[in-house]
Write a protein that holds these residues in place. Sequence first.
Motif, PDB file in Angstrom:
ATOM      1  N   LYS A 191     -10.294  43.884 -29.244  1.00 60.30           N
ATOM      2  CA  LYS A 191      -9.297  43.617 -28.657  1.00 60.30           C
ATOM      3  C   LYS A 191      -7.896  43.226 -29.327  1.00 60.30           C
ATOM      4  O   LYS A 191      -8.384  42.109 -29.945  1.00 60.30           O
ATOM      5  CB  LYS A 191      -9.410  42.546 -27.496  1.00 60.30           C
ATOM      6  CG  LYS A 191     -10.762  42.748 -26.480  1.00 60.30           C
ATOM      7  CD  LYS A 191     -10.850  43.694 -25.634  1.00 60.30           C
ATOM      8  CE  LYS A 191     -12.035  44.037 -25.150  1.00 60.30           C
ATOM      9  NZ  LYS A 191     -13.197  44.673 -25.745  1.00 60.30           N
ATOM     10  N   VAL A 192      -7.174  44.056 -29.488  1.00 58.10           N
ATOM     11  CA  VAL A 192      -6.105  43.738 -30.624  1.00 58.10           C
ATOM     12  C   VAL A 192      -4.577  43.472 -29.766  1.00 58.10           C
ATOM     13  O   VAL A 192      -4.429  44.020 -28.873  1.00 58.10           O
ATOM     14  CB  VAL A 192      -6.107  44.868 -31.589  1.00 58.10           C
ATOM     15  CG1 VAL A 192      -4.897  44.712 -32.544  1.00 58.10           C
ATOM     16  CG2 VAL A 192      -7.443  45.315 -32.310  1.00 58.10           C
ATOM     17  N   PHE A 193      -4.269  42.449 -30.246  1.00 57.41           N
ATOM     18  CA  PHE A 193      -2.778  42.114 -30.115  1.00 57.41           C
ATOM     19  C   PHE A 193      -1.746  42.585 -30.903  1.00 57.41           C
ATOM     20  O   PHE A 193      -1.876  42.152 -32.272  1.00 57.41           O
ATOM     21  CB  PHE A 193      -2.821  40.568 -29.910  1.00 57.41           C
ATOM     22  CG  PHE A 193      -1.252  40.097 -29.275  1.00 57.41           C
ATOM     23  CD1 PHE A 193      -1.057  40.296 -28.252  1.00 57.41           C
ATOM     24  CD2 PHE A 193      -0.467  39.759 -30.343  1.00 57.41           C
ATOM     25  CE1 PHE A 193       0.334  39.561 -27.750  1.00 57.41           C
ATOM     26  CE2 PHE A 193       0.535  39.134 -29.786  1.00 57.41           C
ATOM     27  CZ  PHE A 193       1.069  39.173 -28.579  1.00 57.41           C
ATOM     28  N   ILE A 194      -0.946  43.483 -30.843  1.00 58.00           N
ATOM     29  CA  ILE A 194      -0.004  43.928 -31.649  1.00 58.00           C
ATOM     30  C   ILE A 194       1.374  43.243 -31.220  1.00 58.00           C
ATOM     31  O   ILE A 194       1.970  43.364 -30.013  1.00 58.00           O
ATOM     32  CB  ILE A 194       0.132  45.495 -31.848  1.00 58.00           C
ATOM     33  CG1 ILE A 194      -1.107  46.037 -32.163  1.00 58.00           C
ATOM     34  CG2 ILE A 194       1.423  45.896 -32.540  1.00 58.00           C
ATOM     35  CD1 ILE A 194      -1.342  47.655 -32.022  1.00 58.00           C
ATOM     36  N   GLN A 195       1.775  42.563 -32.343  1.00 59.27           N
ATOM     37  CA  GLN A 195       3.218  41.727 -32.061  1.00 59.27           C
ATOM     38  C   GLN A 195       4.340  42.271 -32.703  1.00 59.27           C
ATOM     39  O   GLN A 195       4.185  42.776 -33.852  1.00 59.27           O
ATOM     40  CB  GLN A 195       2.953  40.324 -32.286  1.00 59.27           C
ATOM     41  CG  GLN A 195       3.828  39.318 -31.678  1.00 59.27           C
ATOM     42  CD  GLN A 195       4.788  38.538 -32.824  1.00 59.27           C
ATOM     43  OE1 GLN A 195       4.311  38.363 -33.884  1.00 59.27           O
ATOM     44  NE2 GLN A 195       6.127  38.313 -32.281  1.00 59.27           N
ATOM     45  N   GLY A 196       5.501  42.554 -32.029  1.00 58.39           N
ATOM     46  CA  GLY A 196       6.463  43.041 -32.615  1.00 58.39           C
ATOM     47  C   GLY A 196       7.752  42.740 -31.836  1.00 58.39           C
ATOM     48  O   GLY A 196       7.649  42.682 -30.606  1.00 58.39           O
ATOM     49  N   VAL A 197       8.856  42.516 -32.287  1.00 57.04           N
ATOM     50  CA  VAL A 197      10.046  42.245 -31.626  1.00 57.04           C
ATOM     51  C   VAL A 197      10.642  43.595 -31.148  1.00 57.04           C
ATOM     52  O   VAL A 197      10.210  44.609 -31.412  1.00 57.04           O
ATOM     53  CB  VAL A 197      11.306  41.825 -32.489  1.00 57.04           C
ATOM     54  CG1 VAL A 197      10.858  40.332 -33.021  1.00 57.04           C
ATOM     55  CG2 VAL A 197      11.528  42.505 -33.672  1.00 57.04           C
TER      56      VAL A 197
END
Lengths: 231, 468
Positions: free
Chosen positions: A29-35
């Motif tokens: 379960k991956v959280f990809i964070q980006g503006v």
Amino acid sequence: MIELNNMQFSWKETLILNIEHLQIEANEKVFIQGVSGSGKSTLLNLMAGVITAEKGKVIINNNDLKAMKSAQRDSFRANHIGFIFQQFNLIPYLNLIENIILPCKFSLLRKEKALKHSKSLEEEAIRLLGNLGINSSAILKRGVSELSIGQQQRVAIARALIGSPEIIIADEPTSALDSEHKASFVKMLFDECEKQNITLVFVSHDESLKNHFHRTIKLSSINSVKSEEVE
Amino acid sequence: MSIFRLALKSIQSRKATFLLTFISIALSVMLLLSVQVIKKEASSGFMQTVSGTDLIIGPKSSQIELLLYSVFHIGSPTTLMEYKSYEKIQSNKKVKWAIPISLGDSHKGYKVVATNENFFKHYSFANGKKVEFRQGKVFEDMFHVVLGYEVAKKLNYKLGDNIVLSHGDAEVSFIHHEELPFKVAGILKPTHTPVDKTLIITLHAMKAVHNDSHGHFMLRPKKSQQHDEHHEDEEHHDDEHDENHNKEHDDHEEKEHNDEHTNSSTKTFKENLSHKVAKRLKILPEKISTVYVGMDSKSAIFSLQRKINNNTQEPLSAIIPALAVQDLWNFFEIVQTTLNIISILVVFIGLLGMLSLILMGVQNRRKEMAILRSIGATPFDIGKLIVGEAAIVCGISITLGVVFLYVALFIVSQPLYDMYGFYLQIQPLSLQEFAILALIECCAILISFIPAYQIYKQSLIDGMNTQT
């Protein structure tokens, strides 16, 4: 398993994404964070095979998306990937149940899987909604536009879950929710994916959600193109 | 199939938006079909009416004029032909039968046709059908009248009823042949030809009522004025009447009693003195309007036609009704073509309306397309969705148009028949009409390729991005 290798993607001759390597294991379960504007949506489109990278490889479950024809990619997506959008996830002219079972109309594989759980697709949709806390038959009869945003997003989860695809990609699914609903939404999604061993790729700008996940990837750290250059 | 269902639901959710499109295409389809139906019905109706007659002979006139007044009772003859000519025609070896027809009188707006028993024996329509009696039988008495189906039905006449004819063919006539009423002896079955709207009497009776309208029988003072047409005959008849004069006088008192009876709009026929006198005289007319002719062989038609048209004794015209009707249709062809062009344009405008609605939708539905893409729809599927929508909209409109057509035909058929005697048979759509409808549907699908291609391209570029 999702694997990106030396992948480059340009839009109108501007390089947007340049990812040397990204690997997401099965059931992770991956959280990809980006503006916003950092190319998140483009990345998800690439992973889902809606668009293809001009350089490099996108490999999903050992299948090279680039090697497929576009119709094959579409049917691959139908079979293996569930999608949850930011908002307005539902087709306005279909009712709640019809919206949920729609992926089964495009994928025989998911239809068969869904029918392993329940006798009919409708029953399966109701079962999934029940797991997500929508039990009332009054809601089932409502038009899609009469649902609250929180309810709509839960219906979207049910649609992504039906027929147990291997991967669920969620694109800012909580941005329209208030903080209280956000947490419960993420938890619900997380739990359901856990139960069915689904790989979850969750993309958001909202760092507060990352605690729920096994792993957090900052898009800016894997993408060698800086977001200022993109905009 | 699944895409088609989606298209159906999508249209269903926007039915209010598409309502005007439905109606405009439906109306245009109705217009297009009704032009076809009316043309077909009118030409078959005309053809059926004249189908059994090989030649129509009348005083020298144009063929359409002769056809219109002799068969369809439209307009009236300006001149008459000699009864002797009829006898001559009948005696021709190649002539199988000849029916003399005398027109000019009417009853409450319905035309009176004076003829002889040949009419019932030989006149045929609709490919060989003979006139049949619903009630009663052919006139046995000189003052019997046989009513067309429509006349009896509309005016509510029964066998034995009393009928007073009027001079001239205006709806409101001021000259009534009150002296010599007729008895209803028979009522015909519907023929769907102008026969339904006629009263059929004997030639003798026709002659008698006209003599009487001049007051020749002198049974009471005439209120009505003399009529020019018959003026020339006057001298001749006066001689004949003089011989009977005494007898008429003797019965005068009895007659006056009868007169009262007649004038107070009696329903039942009672023979009066005038009838008796007229019967004794039993004069045949010198002039008639036209003659219907049936020939032994088709090949004889043209030679007789040529012979009559070149006749030097009396200027006559002989027409072949089937050809004359064809000529008439050639004339109407222009009107029909114009109507066809207009209705095709209206269909086209309707389809353009649909196109613009769909095109407007394309921009607003990017989110929907993105969702469909995300669950595995190909850009081609999305194009199909748009084509499906157009097919459904047009299909519904066409269905609606056909319903409109039949409702309109149903409503209009009776008044059309009453006013113009035009019998509109309501039939299922022909293969040709189905082909027209299929063509319209194909056009709708074809023009929907424009928005479908647009949305196909758009979803290729957008993918699941809708924020752009």
